[in-house]
Design a protein around this motif. Structure first.
Motif, PDB file in Angstrom:
ATOM      1  N   LYS A 192       0.819  -1.212   0.000  1.00  0.00           N
ATOM      2  CA  LYS A 192       0.000   0.000   0.000  1.00  0.00           C
ATOM      3  C   LYS A 192       0.855   1.265   0.000  1.00  0.00           C
ATOM      4  O   LYS A 192       0.560   2.231  -0.708  1.00  0.00           O
ATOM      5  CB  LYS A 192      -0.943  -0.013   1.205  1.00  0.00           C
ATOM      6  N   THR A 193       1.891   1.279   0.814  1.00  0.00           N
ATOM      7  CA  THR A 193       2.782   2.436   0.887  1.00  0.00           C
ATOM      8  C   THR A 193       4.153   2.013   0.398  1.00  0.00           C
ATOM      9  O   THR A 193       4.878   1.297   1.094  1.00  0.00           O
ATOM     10  CB  THR A 193       2.884   2.977   2.327  1.00  0.00           C
ATOM     11  N   THR A 194       4.514   2.439  -0.804  1.00  0.00           N
ATOM     12  CA  THR A 194       5.772   1.987  -1.416  1.00  0.00           C
ATOM     13  C   THR A 194       6.926   2.960  -1.219  1.00  0.00           C
ATOM     14  O   THR A 194       8.086   2.576  -1.380  1.00  0.00           O
ATOM     15  CB  THR A 194       5.581   1.738  -2.923  1.00  0.00           C
ATOM     16  N   THR A 195       6.628   4.198  -0.897  1.00  0.00           N
ATOM     17  CA  THR A 195       7.685   5.181  -0.639  1.00  0.00           C
ATOM     18  C   THR A 195       7.300   6.064   0.536  1.00  0.00           C
ATOM     19  O   THR A 195       6.141   6.459   0.682  1.00  0.00           O
ATOM     20  CB  THR A 195       7.950   6.092  -1.862  1.00  0.00           C
ATOM     21  N   THR A 196       8.281   6.338   1.374  1.00  0.00           N
ATOM     22  CA  THR A 196       8.113   7.289   2.472  1.00  0.00           C
ATOM     23  C   THR A 196       9.372   8.145   2.547  1.00  0.00           C
ATOM     24  O   THR A 196      10.378   7.843   1.905  1.00  0.00           O
ATOM     25  CB  THR A 196       7.894   6.576   3.824  1.00  0.00           C
ATOM     26  N   LYS A 197       9.321   9.180   3.336  1.00  0.00           N
ATOM     27  CA  LYS A 197      10.467  10.067   3.485  1.00  0.00           C
ATOM     28  C   LYS A 197      11.441   9.495   4.505  1.00  0.00           C
ATOM     29  O   LYS A 197      11.060   9.224   5.642  1.00  0.00           O
ATOM     30  CB  LYS A 197      10.020  11.460   3.915  1.00  0.00           C
TER      31      LYS A 197
END
Length: 205
Positions: A192-197
């Protein structure tokens, strides 16, 4: 006629400068999710060379750019150890890489890495990016910075970013990005979340 020639030369110069600038930007940006990652061979704290191709039974990797000196990286060491303990047995081992230049950051020398790994009982390879060849390929900018790779026909980047949503304090974590991503991969589900900071210290060049 002279004006046209000057304009032509200026245009050529601008195009050349743009090519250099964008070339550098591409190099610095590194991988994106979905890209194929290349293997490497780096020295482990044991003194042996380690490459991803050596892990025949692995389904993928939790690749963490980390170091000895950054407070953010230190605050995540126990979480990195926990990830290795939880996911190594199911095919996703942790691989730690120190990208810092020890001339700029003496506390990140190979000898200091060996000492840190011994003190903290690292259960995963802790590799030295000597000459800083690997981290620019990946596009790591912080310590810690995580790249999840999955073995398909090649090594495919599936997640890039932080371990969770509270880099400073594990007690206030409400979303475990890396765990959620690995669990999705193990269940053959979309992440669901493939990139974060990534939040941490800048890599010392």
């Amino acid at each position: 006629m002279k004006t046209l020639k000057i304009l032509f030369l200026l245009t050529v110069a601008l195009v050349a400068a743009a090519a250099v600038i964008f070339g550098m930007r591409d190099y610095k940006s590194g991988y994106e999710v979905g890209d194929i990652a290349t293997d490497f061979s780096l020295k482990n704290v044991s003194g042996n060379q380690v490459s991803l191709s050596q892990f025949n039974d692995a389904k993928g990797f939790i690749l963490v750019f980390m170091c000895n000196t950054c407070p953010f990286s230190i605050a995540n060491e126990e979480r990195i150890l926990a990830l290795d303990k939880k996911y190594k047995s199911v095919g996703f081992p942790v691989i730690g890489i120190n990208p810092n230049n020890p001339v700029v950051s003496p506390g990140d020398s190979f000898e200091a890495m060996q000492q840190r790994a011994k003190e903290k009982n690292f259960t995963f390879p802790y590799l030295f990016d000597e000459g800083q060849q690997v981290y620019p390929q990946y596009g790591a900018t912080k310590t810690p910075h995580v790249f999840i790779l999955k073995k398909e026909n090649d090594l495919v980047v599936k997640y890039i970013g932080a371990i969770d949503n509270s880099v400073r304090d594990s007690e206030t974590v409400t979303e475990k990005y890396v765990e959620n991503a690995i669990n999705s991969l193990l269940s053959d589900e979309d992440i669901k979340t493939t990139t974060t900071k990534a939040i941490g210290c800048s890599i010392k060049e």
